[in-house]
Write an enzyme that holds these catalytic residues in place. Structure first.
Site, PDB file in Angstrom:
ATOM      1  N   ASP A  12      29.821  26.573 -27.491  1.00  0.00           N
ATOM      2  CA  ASP A  12      28.407  25.282 -26.639  1.00  0.00           C
ATOM      3  C   ASP A  12      27.580  26.014 -27.366  1.00  0.00           C
ATOM      4  OD1 ASP A  12      28.347  23.299 -24.563  1.00  0.00           O
ATOM      5  OD2 ASP A  12      27.461  24.934 -23.611  1.00  0.00           O
ATOM      6  N   ASP A  14      23.800  25.245 -25.001  1.00  0.00           N
ATOM      7  CA  ASP A  14      22.861  24.990 -24.133  1.00  0.00           C
ATOM      8  C   ASP A  14      23.212  25.793 -23.182  1.00  0.00           C
ATOM      9  OD1 ASP A  14      21.239  23.362 -25.724  1.00  0.00           O
ATOM     10  OD2 ASP A  14      22.213  21.902 -24.513  1.00  0.00           O
TER      11      ASP A  14
END
Length: 228
Positions: A12, A14
């Site tokens: 991922d 953020d």
């Protein structure tokens, strides 16, 4: 003898590789450069972000809102603005420990990809800054001239959509879940479907709910940096 499975490592973006939310930050940046109304846009941007954290975001509504300013200004304005965004917002947020984590997996020979719910316009240059060529992001529909319409193309890479998009990505490479050994680093309960699907889930800078769940299930917990 059983053939060794291809190692695939997914990140991922953020709050996992970055200590900030690049999508929300891009919205703040557009306010800073005068592309959006500083009061109304901030209110709506903050509301959408709260829905994301709560797991209740309508991603189609959000993407229409998030890309409207850049859609109206066109490709060249986007390129110039994003170069400034990278200099002023993203480069200062690149943490050596996050860059090294990516490099470790690349040096080990893993197939590495970033899987993010943020749209491709915001994230493709960020993935490049991490040295990751494979990006699975929210793809944007294009018009006849090749510019964005404001709509999402295909399945958005959010929540369960990340599992679908990773499956599609694997299939294009002649792979499937059984033929790969998968690791996924994420901070968010929004990514629970993909965390549950991979062989090695890693709760990375996890939000409180994910941290608690990871502790219950015995998942690895990695704190690269404090959440912003």
């Amino acid at each position: 003898m059983t053939a060794q499975r291809t190692r695939v490592t997914l990140f991922d973006l953020d709050h996992t590789l970055l200590p900030i939310d690049s999508d929300h930050s891009w919205g703040e940046f557009t306010q800073q450069i005068g592309w959006t109304d500083p009061v109304d846009f901030k209110r709506r941007n903050d509301t959408f972000y709260a829905h994301y954290i709560a797991g209740t975001l309508d991603v189609h509504d959000y993407v229409r809102f998030a890309v409207e300013a850049v859609r109206l200004r066109g490709h060249q304005a986007y390129v110039q603005a994003h170069e400034r965004f990278m200099r002023e917002w993203i480069t200062p947020a690149l943490r050596p420990q996050a860059l090294e984590l990516v490099r470790q997996h690349q040096r080990a020979g893993d197939a590495v990809a970033i899987v993010t719910a943020t749209n491709e316009l915001v994230t493709r240059p960020i993935a490049a800054a991490f040295g990751v060529a494979e990006l699975i992001a929210v793809e944007l529909e294009r018009d006849a001239a090749g510019w964005i319409t404001g709509e999402i193309a295909g399945v958005p890479s959010m929540r369960g959509g990340k599992v679908v998009r990773v499956e599609q990505w694997l299939r294009r490479r002649g792979l499937d879940w059984d033929g790969v050994e998968t690791t996924f680093y994420s901070d968010s309960m929004n990514d629970l479907p993909l965390l549950e699907r991979v062989d090695h889930p890693v709760a990375t800078n996890p939000d409180p709910k994910l941290r608690s769940l990871a502790q219950e299930r015995g998942w690895r917990i990695l704190d690269l940096f404090e959440r912003a």
